[in-house]
Design a protein around this motif. Structure first.
Motif, PDB file in Angstrom:
ATOM      1  N   GLY A 279       0.773  18.258  12.277  1.00 16.37           N
ATOM      2  CA  GLY A 279       0.586  17.837  10.894  1.00 16.37           C
ATOM      3  C   GLY A 279       1.681  16.946  10.345  1.00 16.37           C
ATOM      4  O   GLY A 279       1.683  16.626   9.149  1.00 16.37           O
ATOM      5  N   LYS A 280       2.595  16.483  11.198  1.00 16.12           N
ATOM      6  CA  LYS A 280       3.745  15.708  10.728  1.00 16.12           C
ATOM      7  C   LYS A 280       3.497  14.198  10.692  1.00 16.12           C
ATOM      8  O   LYS A 280       4.175  13.475   9.953  1.00 16.12           O
ATOM      9  N   PHE A 281       2.545  13.722  11.508  1.00 16.46           N
ATOM     10  CA  PHE A 281       2.354  12.275  11.625  1.00 16.46           C
ATOM     11  C   PHE A 281       0.874  11.915  11.625  1.00 16.46           C
ATOM     12  O   PHE A 281       0.017  12.703  12.046  1.00 16.46           O
ATOM     13  N   LEU A 282       0.604  10.687  11.142  1.00 14.65           N
ATOM     14  CA  LEU A 282      -0.738  10.128  11.191  1.00 14.65           C
ATOM     15  C   LEU A 282      -0.701   8.843  12.000  1.00 14.65           C
ATOM     16  O   LEU A 282       0.233   8.039  11.857  1.00 14.65           O
ATOM     17  N   TYR A 283      -1.735   8.641  12.825  1.00 16.17           N
ATOM     18  CA  TYR A 283      -1.838   7.452  13.670  1.00 16.17           C
ATOM     19  C   TYR A 283      -3.170   6.767  13.406  1.00 16.17           C
ATOM     20  O   TYR A 283      -4.182   7.443  13.171  1.00 16.17           O
ATOM     21  N   ALA A 284      -3.179   5.433  13.427  1.00 20.35           N
ATOM     22  CA  ALA A 284      -4.409   4.673  13.201  1.00 20.35           C
ATOM     23  C   ALA A 284      -4.439   3.477  14.144  1.00 20.35           C
ATOM     24  O   ALA A 284      -3.409   2.833  14.368  1.00 20.35           O
ATOM     25  N   SER A 285      -5.608   3.188  14.703  1.00 22.15           N
ATOM     26  CA  SER A 285      -5.718   2.067  15.644  1.00 22.15           C
ATOM     27  C   SER A 285      -6.239   0.823  14.951  1.00 22.15           C
ATOM     28  O   SER A 285      -7.135   0.883  14.109  1.00 22.15           O
ATOM     29  N   ASN A 286      -5.659  -0.311  15.323  1.00 25.05           N
ATOM     30  CA  ASN A 286      -6.025  -1.617  14.775  1.00 25.05           C
ATOM     31  C   ASN A 286      -6.505  -2.527  15.896  1.00 25.05           C
ATOM     32  O   ASN A 286      -5.798  -2.733  16.883  1.00 25.05           O
ATOM     33  N   ARG A 287      -7.686  -3.100  15.712  1.00 21.98           N
ATOM     34  CA  ARG A 287      -8.252  -4.020  16.702  1.00 21.98           C
ATOM     35  C   ARG A 287      -8.007  -5.457  16.243  1.00 21.98           C
ATOM     36  O   ARG A 287      -6.888  -5.804  15.924  1.00 21.98           O
ATOM     37  N   ALA A 288      -9.078  -6.262  16.229  1.00 19.08           N
ATOM     38  CA  ALA A 288      -8.969  -7.686  15.886  1.00 19.08           C
ATOM     39  C   ALA A 288      -7.891  -8.335  16.760  1.00 19.08           C
ATOM     40  O   ALA A 288      -7.920  -8.186  17.979  1.00 19.08           O
ATOM     41  N   GLU A 289      -6.920  -9.000  16.133  1.00 16.29           N
ATOM     42  CA  GLU A 289      -5.842  -9.641  16.901  1.00 16.29           C
ATOM     43  C   GLU A 289      -4.564  -8.810  16.904  1.00 16.29           C
ATOM     44  O   GLU A 289      -3.572  -9.188  17.494  1.00 16.29           O
ATOM     45  N   SER A 290      -4.603  -7.663  16.231  1.00 13.69           N
ATOM     46  CA  SER A 290      -3.393  -6.842  16.114  1.00 13.69           C
ATOM     47  C   SER A 290      -3.152  -5.992  17.350  1.00 13.69           C
ATOM     48  O   SER A 290      -2.040  -5.952  17.882  1.00 13.69           O
ATOM     49  N   ILE A 295       1.852   4.043  12.834  1.00 13.33           N
ATOM     50  CA  ILE A 295       2.422   5.392  12.857  1.00 13.33           C
ATOM     51  C   ILE A 295       3.027   5.691  11.489  1.00 13.33           C
ATOM     52  O   ILE A 295       3.871   4.933  10.999  1.00 13.33           O
ATOM     53  N   PHE A 296       2.580   6.788  10.875  1.00 10.36           N
ATOM     54  CA  PHE A 296       3.090   7.194   9.563  1.00 10.36           C
ATOM     55  C   PHE A 296       3.589   8.637   9.641  1.00 10.36           C
ATOM     56  O   PHE A 296       2.981   9.478  10.314  1.00 10.36           O
ATOM     57  N   SER A 297       4.658   8.912   8.935  1.00 10.08           N
ATOM     58  CA  SER A 297       5.033  10.304   8.716  1.00 10.08           C
ATOM     59  C   SER A 297       4.241  10.824   7.521  1.00 10.08           C
ATOM     60  O   SER A 297       3.817  10.051   6.661  1.00 10.08           O
ATOM     61  N   ASP A 299       4.167  13.575   4.345  1.00 11.69           N
ATOM     62  CA  ASP A 299       4.802  14.579   3.500  1.00 11.69           C
ATOM     63  C   ASP A 299       3.866  15.793   3.481  1.00 11.69           C
ATOM     64  O   ASP A 299       2.789  15.743   2.899  1.00 11.69           O
ATOM     65  N   LYS A 300       4.275  16.875   4.119  1.00  9.81           N
ATOM     66  CA  LYS A 300       3.372  18.010   4.309  1.00  9.81           C
ATOM     67  C   LYS A 300       3.020  18.720   3.007  1.00  9.81           C
ATOM     68  O   LYS A 300       2.019  19.424   2.921  1.00  9.81           O
ATOM     69  N   LYS A 301       3.827  18.515   1.960  1.00  6.78           N
ATOM     70  CA  LYS A 301       3.515  19.126   0.665  1.00  6.78           C
ATOM     71  C   LYS A 301       2.597  18.251  -0.172  1.00  6.78           C
ATOM     72  O   LYS A 301       1.696  18.733  -0.847  1.00  6.78           O
ATOM     73  N   LYS A 302       2.819  16.920  -0.099  1.00  8.19           N
ATOM     74  CA  LYS A 302       2.061  15.998  -0.940  1.00  8.19           C
ATOM     75  C   LYS A 302       0.989  15.213  -0.186  1.00  8.19           C
ATOM     76  O   LYS A 302       0.118  14.608  -0.811  1.00  8.19           O
ATOM     77  N   GLY A 303       1.081  15.168   1.148  1.00 10.02           N
ATOM     78  CA  GLY A 303       0.123  14.417   1.941  1.00 10.02           C
ATOM     79  C   GLY A 303       0.374  12.929   1.993  1.00 10.02           C
ATOM     80  O   GLY A 303      -0.377  12.175   2.615  1.00 10.02           O
ATOM     81  N   ILE A 304       1.440  12.468   1.331  1.00 11.81           N
ATOM     82  CA  ILE A 304       1.738  11.037   1.232  1.00 11.81           C
ATOM     83  C   ILE A 304       2.217  10.494   2.584  1.00 11.81           C
ATOM     84  O   ILE A 304       2.952  11.150   3.317  1.00 11.81           O
ATOM     85  N   LEU A 305       1.804   9.244   2.868  1.00 12.21           N
ATOM     86  CA  LEU A 305       2.192   8.581   4.108  1.00 12.21           C
ATOM     87  C   LEU A 305       3.411   7.691   3.899  1.00 12.21           C
ATOM     88  O   LEU A 305       3.562   7.060   2.855  1.00 12.21           O
ATOM     89  N   LYS A 306       4.258   7.636   4.934  1.00 10.45           N
ATOM     90  CA  LYS A 306       5.385   6.711   4.959  1.00 10.45           C
ATOM     91  C   LYS A 306       5.403   6.045   6.322  1.00 10.45           C
ATOM     92  O   LYS A 306       5.424   6.710   7.352  1.00 10.45           O
ATOM     93  N   LEU A 307       5.391   4.705   6.321  1.00  9.48           N
ATOM     94  CA  LEU A 307       5.316   3.973   7.581  1.00  9.48           C
ATOM     95  C   LEU A 307       6.540   4.240   8.452  1.00  9.48           C
ATOM     96  O   LEU A 307       7.679   4.112   8.004  1.00  9.48           O
ATOM     97  N   VAL A 308       6.275   4.584   9.702  1.00 12.80           N
ATOM     98  CA  VAL A 308       7.335   4.747  10.698  1.00 12.80           C
ATOM     99  C   VAL A 308       7.452   3.495  11.557  1.00 12.80           C
ATOM    100  O   VAL A 308       8.538   3.029  11.867  1.00 12.80           O
TER     101      VAL A 308
END
Length: 373
Positions: A279-290, A295-297, A299-308
């Motif tokens: 539950g510490k990190f979120l990952y998302a895949s990008n296609r197209a030309e990227s 990778i985001f951390s 906040d386990k209390k608020k659910g907010i993402l911060k780019l890693v």
């Protein structure tokens, strides 16, 4: 001395086998692939060995029964009748990693692209992308797909005249508690959450809860936080991630972040999204030309993402990706470079490191796991 050595080597073998699990890969038909592939994956060193494969047409998404005895796949096909897609069932032998086909049903639409099974193992839900409809099927005790219990046809269009001329169901996923079915429609910019009756396989239309995305964003896949407090949506057409908090039975929007690198100026085209098992990190895949993983951390209390950071997928067109059962590795299916890249995951920082290990397989588009023990 010989007795103690025997015990030592037995323990080593047990520890080694405990780190090996079955990796299942769904593919698109191509000269290098023809169905579902089964591998033995070693979570000690991140290596994989092919055990078997079974031929079935365009199994682009898979789901595994809760008891891990059965595997279900969509057959992402279409025809002029509007009912060219299929759903197939397979038994899985944990002794040798062999899949055996049981039966197949119509998906009642064209190009089914998602399938999930509820936590009772009695109901399957699948979404048809091109025809914009979904179906729910009964699952019999022997793993066979039974009768159709419910269906839903959507109508309308979205803001993007090219990609949203009509409804496009993209996910049909049961909530972890099995009480609801969450449905994203890329064509209608909409997430629909239906109360689900696991006694008769029916959706409660009257009490459906709708969440609307920004026009033209195209919601694709969703991820639940292990705490049950937060929901994340990846939007394909905008590459935006929408963050929601579950508050008093409603989803409250709390954040929107881009999944693309800040210096990226090409077209959007995001695909998959997952929260790490801890539950510490979120990952998302990008296609197209990227061709990257964001990778985001969290906040386990608020659910907010911060780019890693962002990690190149070292290939073309990353679709589905997934963590191995230990959470130590992240495997990415690069559809258009015909291989799966295996990354080691830093559990403290969330960052990924290339192991150098690859799985050569044509058009990999879905990754699922079955525990060996």
């Amino acid at each position: 001395m010989r007795y103690f050595l025997s015990i030592f080597f037995s323990l080593v073998c047990l520890a080694s086998s405990a780190q090996e699990n079955y990796l299942l890969v769904g593919t698109y038909d191509s000269p290098k692939s023809e169905g579902i592939y089964v591998y033995k994956f070693n979570s000690t060193n991140g290596s994989a060995k092919e055990l078997s494969h079974i031929k079935t047409s365009n199994p682009s998404f898979l789901t595994v029964s809760p008891d891990q005895r059965f595997v279900y796949a969509v057959n992402e096909n279409a025809d002029s009748t509007g009912k060219g897609g299929g759903i197939s069932s397979f038994s899985f032998n944990k002794k040798d990693g062999i899949l055996k086909q049981l039966n197949q049903r119509s998906s009642e639409g064209n190009n089914p692209c998602y399938i999930s099974i509820d936590n009772t193992g009695k109901w399957l839900a699948a979404g048809n992308y091109s025809s914009g409809n979904l179906v729910v099927y009964q699952v019999l005790s022997d793993g066979y797909i039974g009768t159709l219990s419910d269906s839903m046809q959507y109508s309308g269009k979205g803001y993007n005249e090219t990609r949203q001329k009509g409804p496009h169901v993209h996910t049909t996923v049961f909530t972890p508690d099995g009480k609801f079915l969450a449905v994203t429609d890329l064509g209608l910019d909409k997430l629909m959450i239906y109360p689900f009756d696991n006694k008769n396989g029916k959706l409660n239309r009257a009490n459906c809860y709708n969440v609307y995305s920004m026009p033209g964003t195209g919601p694709r896949h969703i991820a639940f936080h292990p705490s049950g407090k937060f929901l994340y949506i990846i939007n394909e057409l905008s590459s935006l991630i929408d963050v929601f908090e579950l508050y008093k039975g409603k989803l409250q929007p709390i954040q929107t972040e881009t999944s693309m690198p800040s210096d990226y100026s090409g077209p959007a085209g995001s695909a998959d999204i997952h929260v790490s098992p801890d539950g510490k990190f979120l990952y998302a895949s990008n296609r197209a030309e990227s061709n990257s993983i964001a990778i985001f951390s969290i906040d386990k209390k608020k659910g907010i993402l911060k780019l890693v950071g962002h990690q190149s997928t070292l290939g073309k067109t990353p679709r589905n990706f997934n963590f191995d059962p230990t959470g130590n590795y992240l495997l990415v299916g690069n559809q258009n470079s015909d291989e799966i890249v295996i990354f080691k995951r830093n559990l403290m920082t969330g960052l990924l490191t290339d192991t150098g290990n690859r799985i050569a397989v044509g058009k990999p588009v879905c990754i699922k796991w079955i525990k060996a023990n």
